[in-house]
Write a protein that holds these residues in place. Structure first.
Motif, mmCIF file in Angstrom:
data_model
loop_
_atom_site.group_PDB
_atom_site.id
_atom_site.type_symbol
_atom_site.label_atom_id
_atom_site.label_comp_id
_atom_site.label_asym_id
_atom_site.label_seq_id
_atom_site.Cartn_x
_atom_site.Cartn_y
_atom_site.Cartn_z
ATOM 1 N N HIS A 7 -19.416 -10.739 17.993
ATOM 2 C CA HIS A 7 -18.384 -11.017 19.021
ATOM 3 C C HIS A 7 -17.007 -11.344 18.259
ATOM 4 C CE1 HIS A 7 -20.296 -14.839 18.169
ATOM 5 N NE2 HIS A 7 -19.188 -15.357 18.820
ATOM 6 N N VAL A 8 -17.155 -12.267 17.247
ATOM 7 C CA VAL A 8 -15.929 -12.747 16.367
ATOM 8 C C VAL A 8 -15.278 -11.336 15.563
ATOM 9 C CG1 VAL A 8 -15.172 -14.104 14.309
ATOM 10 C CG2 VAL A 8 -16.835 -14.880 15.950
ATOM 11 N N PHE A 9 -16.266 -10.643 15.255
ATOM 12 C CA PHE A 9 -15.752 -9.556 14.522
ATOM 13 C C PHE A 9 -15.116 -8.579 15.259
ATOM 14 C CE2 PHE A 9 -15.887 -6.005 11.158
ATOM 15 C CZ PHE A 9 -16.091 -6.628 10.120
ATOM 16 N N ARG A 10 -15.592 -8.304 16.502
ATOM 17 C CA ARG A 10 -14.968 -7.576 17.427
ATOM 18 C C ARG A 10 -13.496 -8.045 17.788
ATOM 19 N NH1 ARG A 10 -20.099 -7.081 19.581
ATOM 20 N NH2 ARG A 10 -19.691 -8.505 21.044
ATOM 21 N N PHE A 11 -13.605 -9.262 17.815
ATOM 22 C CA PHE A 11 -12.127 -9.725 18.130
ATOM 23 C C PHE A 11 -11.162 -9.665 16.792
ATOM 24 C CE2 PHE A 11 -9.363 -13.418 17.109
ATOM 25 C CZ PHE A 11 -8.287 -13.345 18.083
ATOM 26 N N LEU A 12 -11.523 -9.694 15.762
ATOM 27 C CA LEU A 12 -10.859 -9.595 14.667
ATOM 28 C C LEU A 12 -10.360 -8.028 14.391
ATOM 29 C CD1 LEU A 12 -12.807 -11.665 11.767
ATOM 30 C CD2 LEU A 12 -10.576 -11.969 12.920
ATOM 31 N N LEU A 13 -11.409 -6.990 14.846
ATOM 32 C CA LEU A 13 -10.783 -5.724 14.960
ATOM 33 C C LEU A 13 -9.745 -5.317 15.963
ATOM 34 C CD1 LEU A 13 -14.302 -3.830 14.897
ATOM 35 C CD2 LEU A 13 -12.605 -3.625 13.028
ATOM 36 N N ILE A 97 -7.099 -12.969 6.568
ATOM 37 C CA ILE A 97 -7.401 -14.860 6.499
ATOM 38 C C ILE A 97 -7.991 -15.222 7.591
ATOM 39 C CG2 ILE A 97 -5.732 -16.692 6.644
ATOM 40 C CD1 ILE A 97 -5.161 -15.053 4.077
ATOM 41 N N LEU A 98 -7.729 -14.469 8.963
ATOM 42 C CA LEU A 98 -8.471 -14.926 10.025
ATOM 43 C C LEU A 98 -9.694 -14.758 9.916
ATOM 44 C CD1 LEU A 98 -6.130 -13.298 12.803
ATOM 45 C CD2 LEU A 98 -6.578 -15.821 12.319
ATOM 46 N N ALA A 99 -10.384 -13.525 9.359
ATOM 47 C CA ALA A 99 -11.677 -13.320 8.841
ATOM 48 C C ALA A 99 -12.261 -14.153 8.011
ATOM 49 C CB ALA A 99 -11.814 -12.110 8.360
#
Length: 580
Positions: A7-13, A97-99
């Motif tokens: 879910h975090v990775f989808r937000f970063l995408l 950076i966010l990732a």
């Protein structure tokens, strides 16, 4: 940290795609340079590839964080190619950076910022050198410092809540694990509680049983229907290693006894002390034994076929104070690690309670039988001493007197006849008492069938060849009455039959023993010559007074209906509670 960050990775995408919008707007609003267009297309293609393979890249990034350095380098190159501090791709440089902050917390965010800082400065200076531009203005220096500061702030601000979220996630996972463990423990405790309730109910049922067969049935029913075992079988020991009285219960069936085709008991067996059969080994060891395969438990082929054990089973001896009371076989759908398996604890508790209950009941029954036999012997001995011995003594004394009279006065034949006539009732009374004693001592005790047969024989002996038809009706409840009451009813009935044989001159007689209004009702009647009730008290030999006294000792009532030429009818009522 948790590896489930999809879910975090989808937000970063989503942020990565959004970071390309400023560059797209600038590219559309102003004449684009060739470098800016190619950079935009390249970063869009890279973002699309990441979007299509984000699950695999997510796992890859968890294992190889250095991939973020490559992404930072590409972002720095894009800034160098598209205007430096004024590059529209600066927001795209924030995505790695966010990732790093989201995936690796504050340390990851600050480390990514530190890695990006020299890359960013190098990109600006390279751009200045390539364009041969003069030293940066104060505005450009301020923008560069602001952007670098923003990178560290983002790494710190997003790394800290990400770290908090990771801790909360770990705590939630631990709470979930603890909840599952508590649920499992609760289920296990509930199962044990239900087993203990079943054991308590089974123990109370065992304690309330009054017969060994009834207790065997309660035990089998509790094991199969309450505790859920597929099948169980139980047998009792006669104290000499001989097992008999086999009973078996299988789920969905009724309790079966090991009997032959003619109804007689079958399956009795002797377990050798050194036998290899599982049941013999369990008895020899004095503890329950778990047999993982359906091995024949007793070593007796016919009995093993009848037991029909289809799975692994528990073989256990039932012992009380070191004495073998019986054996128990319990088939199980579970596989146990051995006799010490804690899952066998409820069964072991039932076995212990059953051993005590069966052994105690057997001791009580044996003691009651001994006391009843002793009481019967004492009562019969007293009856013989008080009646038969006195009658025989009188008979012997009278016969001796007759012999002396004939020897001294041969002509006194009439006197001898009179004396013998007086001795006749004594002989019949002795016969009457001896038959009562014999019937009371007969094997199997006194029941309704034995009573009826004994009365008919008694009447035939006293009638001296005169045909008298006797009808006897005895209620089946007679067999359950106290032994003392049955014996007293036998004496009353024999006295009534003796009166009919000696005095009634009857052709038909009837005797009935029934249960009425919570008591015993006895009726004795005949079609003989009868008698005058007013003269009954002075008529010698009728025996009614003795019957009346016996009935009154039992707390009952005696009533006689008689008339000359109309037969006799006797009514006797005895309350049951007076003789229990």
């Amino acid at each position: 940290m948790s590896t489930d960050n999809s879910h975090v990775f989808r937000f970063l995408l989503l942020f990565r795609w959004a970071s390309l919008l400023p560059a797209l707007i600038v590219w559309l609003a102003a004449p684009p340079t060739p470098a800016a267009g190619w950079v935009l297309l390249g970063l869009a293609a890279l973002t699309l590839a990441i979007t299509l393979r984000y699950r695999a890249l997510n796992r890859r990034l968890q294992a190889a964080p250095w991939l973020l350095v490559v992404d930072l380098a590409l972002s720095a190159a894009a800034i160098a190619l598209t205007g430096g501090v004024a590059s529209p791709f600066y927001f795209h440089a924030l995505s790695p950076i966010l990732a790093a902050a989201f995936f690796f917390g504050i340390r990851g965010g600050i480390a990514a910022a530190l890695a990006f800082t020299p890359m960013y400065l190098a990109a600006i200076f390279l751009l200045r050198s390539a364009r041969a531009e003069p030293a940066s203005s104060s505005l450009d220096l301020f923008l560069a410092l602001t952007q670098i500061f923003t990178v560290y702030v983002i790494g710190l601000l997003f790394g800290y809540p990400a770290q908090l979220l990771a801790r909360l996630r770990e705590q939630a996972e631990r709470l979930e694990v603890a909840g599952r463990q508590l649920a499992a423990s609760n289920a296990e405790l509930e199962h044990m509680n239900s087993q203990l309730r079943l054991i308590q109910a089974l123990t109370l049922s065992l304690q309330s049983s009054v017969e060994l067969t009834e207790m065997q049935q309660v035990l089998l029913t509790g094991l199969v229907e309450q505790m859920g075992f597929p099948a169980a079988a139980v047998a009792l020991s006669d104290g000499q290693a001989r097992l008999a009285g086999w009973m078996r219960l299988r789920r969905g069936e009724t309790i079966a006894r090991c009997l032959r085709s003619d109804g007689a008991e079958a399956g009795a067996c002797v377990l050798p002390a050194d036998g290899d059969a599982p049941l013999a080994a369990a008895v020899a060891a004095g503890e329950l034994r778990w047999e993982a395969t359906p091995t024949p438990p007793t070593g007796h082929p016919e009995l093993d076929r009848w037991l029909d054990l289809r799975r692994g089973y528990v073989a256990a001896p039932l012992r009380l104070r070191g004495n073998l009371v019986g054996v128990l076989l319990v088939e199980s759908e579970e596989a146990y690690d051995g006799p010490a398996d804690p899952r066998l604890t409820p069964l072991a508790l039932v076995i212990g309670h059953a051993s005590v209950a069966l052994g105690s009941l057997r001791l009580c029954i044996e003691r009651a039988q001994r006391l009843a036999a002793e009481e019967a012997r004492n009562r019969i001995a007293a009856d013989i001493h008080d009646t038969v011995s006195q009658h025989l003594f009188g008979l012997a004394y009278g016969l001796n007197a007759c012999n002396q009279l004939l020897a001294q006065q041969p002509q006194a034949l009439d006197l001898v006849k009179a004396q013998l006539a007086d001795l006749e009732p004594l002989a019949f009374a002795a016969l009457h008492q001896m038959r009562s004693a014999i019937l009371g001592l007969a094997p199997g005790g006194l029941d309704s069938k034995r009573l009826a047969a004994g009365l008919r024989k008694h009447l035939a002996a006293l009638a001296m060849g005169r045909p008298i038809a006797l009808e006897v009706q005895v209620t089946p409840a007679f067999d359950a009455w106290p032994l003392a009451l049955r014996h007293e009813l036998l004496l009353i009935a024999q006295e009534g039959v003796a009166n009919i044989a000696r005095h009634a001159n009857a052709h038909h007689a009837r005797l009935e023993i029934a249960q009425q209004n919570g008591g015993v009702a006895v009726t004795i009647e005949d079609d003989g010559v009868g008698f005058d009730p007013a003269q009954a008290a002075v008529v010698d030999g009728l025996g009614l007074d003795g019957m009346r006294r016996r009935v009154e000792r039992l707390g009952g009532a005696f009533h006689a209906e008689a008339a000359p030429g109309s037969g006799v009818r006797l009514h006797i009522a005895i309350p049951l509670e007076r003789v229990r």
